[in-house]
Enzyme design. Structure first.
Site, PDB file in Angstrom:
ATOM      1  N   SER A 110       0.804  -1.227   0.000  1.00  0.00           N
ATOM      2  CA  SER A 110       0.000   0.000   0.000  1.00  0.00           C
ATOM      3  C   SER A 110       0.837   1.278   0.000  1.00  0.00           C
ATOM      4  O   SER A 110       0.281   2.365  -0.151  1.00  0.00           O
ATOM      5  CB  SER A 110      -0.961   0.009   1.188  1.00  0.00           C
ATOM      6  OG  SER A 110      -2.021  -0.891   0.962  1.00  0.00           O
ATOM      7  N   MET A 111       2.146   1.170   0.154  1.00  0.00           N
ATOM      8  CA  MET A 111       2.988   2.344  -0.039  1.00  0.00           C
ATOM      9  C   MET A 111       2.998   2.769  -1.504  1.00  0.00           C
ATOM     10  O   MET A 111       3.551   3.814  -1.857  1.00  0.00           O
ATOM     11  CB  MET A 111       4.401   2.076   0.470  1.00  0.00           C
ATOM     12  CG  MET A 111       4.511   2.195   1.992  1.00  0.00           C
ATOM     13  SD  MET A 111       6.090   1.652   2.679  1.00  0.00           S
ATOM     14  CE  MET A 111       7.235   2.775   1.874  1.00  0.00           C
TER      15      MET A 111
END
Length: 371
Positions: free
Chosen positions: A85-86
């Site tokens: 999710s970065m």
């Protein structure tokens, strides 16, 4: 064909320095490293890379533990991680770049660009709601065995036809499929796959040459062998670690999912954070305006902990975490960037916020001069 990165006229933005030269306590920083080393010894994590940069000076860049425990491959500072999710801040940045070019507005309805959203349930969802996780869309396009979809657009079209679980704009609920829809909008407006937009408009101009957006690399690409294995365990912190993926296998989803899919080493991602910390500028290259960066990295109306595809961690601190144990943050007040990267995180394993606190406690607070 071997990988040959495009060459940009960019100097390295960071140089090494002693912690005390930038008002960081070397003893406290060393305590943070030794704490992470203990986590490896105790089995809380399999391995990690730690990176701390203040005032563009690297004061910590170390690795502990294993990149692949079973194959006895040690973790190294240049190990590449599944950022999961970065990836989201990159997608948010892509949308905001298109906004600054006048190609969309944040209040545009998603159905303007994706016809599958033009139905009674999804018609009112806006791009702003996708960015702030207030669209009402829930669920996942990834299943235990991967994904039944052949492409990002196919998956997102199904998301649009299914519609939100909650009325759009009424509540914050973190949404991977909503982020995937952001990627589909970028692709539709730009006319190229979203991964190509992010690569050519963000990664390459920032000199992030060791980063890539899925695992479809050429067989002789040396970056493939640097990707860390992934681990999980079923029983929180009590069970044994089980390897779930390594760099000899294909990725679990056969397309760039947009909500995740970035592979990068810590130093590459730090360049992206540095650009945002400097108001959207990286050397002579400008990614976004200062005003847009401020908007993106500030809490949205419906969430005190999320902006426009950025997590916010209190005043002037923004970043993002990723499933499996990655965390990044940029602290504007202290001109500091921190990354803690592991591929062995579970629910209830709090090593990421613990490391962040250890770094924050190492900042030397100067007293104001007495009058």
């Amino acid at each position: 064909m071997s990988y040959e990165p495009i060459q940009y006229e960019l100097s390295e933005p960071f140089s090494p320095a002693s912690p005390e030269s930038v008002d960081i306590s070397p003893q406290s920083l060393r305590h943070a490293v030794e704490t992470v080393r203990v986590w490896v010894d105790e089995g809380r994590i399999v391995g990690a890379v730690m990176l701390v940069i203040r005032r563009n000076r690297i004061v910590l860049h170390e690795a502990v533990g294993w990149s692949d425990r079973e194959r006895q491959i040690p973790m190294k500072t240049h190990t590449i991680f599944m950022m999961r999710s970065m990836t989201k801040p990159l997608l948010g940045t892509a949308i905001l770049m298109l906004k600054e070019e006048g190609r969309l507005t944040l209040q545009d309805k998603v159905c303007k660009y994706l016809p599958a959203f033009d139905n009674e349930r999804s018609r009112d969802i806006t791009i702003y709601q996708l960015l702030t996780h207030t669209s009402g869309i829930t669920g996942s396009i990834v299943e235990n065995s991967g994904s039944r979809y052949a492409s990002l657009r196919e998956a997102v079209d199904e998301v649009g036809r299914r519609g939100p679980e909650h009325p759009p704009g009424t509540r914050y609920e973190y949404s991977d499929p909503g982020s995937s829809a952001v990627g589909a909008v970028v692709a539709e407006i730009s006319g190229i796959p979203v991964e190509d937009f992010v690569r050519t408009r963000i990664l390459e101009p920032l000199g992030m040459g060791d980063s890539f957006l899925d695992f479809k690399l050429q067989p002789n690409d040396p970056r493939a062998g640097r990707v860390a294995a992934s681990y999980c365990r079923e029983n929180g912190e009590s069970g044994p670690w089980t390897k779930t993926w390594d760099n000899t296998r294909p990725e679990e989803v056969p397309f760039f999912r947009a909500s995740g899919g970035l592979f990068a080493p810590g130093i590459d991602y730090a360049k992206f954070l540095s650009c945002m910390l400097d108001g959207g500028r990286f050397g002579d290259f400008r990614l976004l305006s200062e005003e847009t960066v401020e908007l993106a990295t500030s809490p949205s109306v419906m969430s005190k902990e999320y902006g426009l595809h950025w997590q916010t961690f209190g005043n002037d601190v923004f970043g993002h975490g990723g499933f499996q144990g990655t965390l990044s943050w940029a602290d504007k007040s202290n001109d500091l960037i921190g990354l803690y990267l592991s591929q062995s995180e579970t629910t209830g394993n709090a090593t990421r916020p613990e490391f962040k606190k250890l770094v924050e406690s190492a900042i030397v607070k100067k007293r104001a001069n007495a009058l």
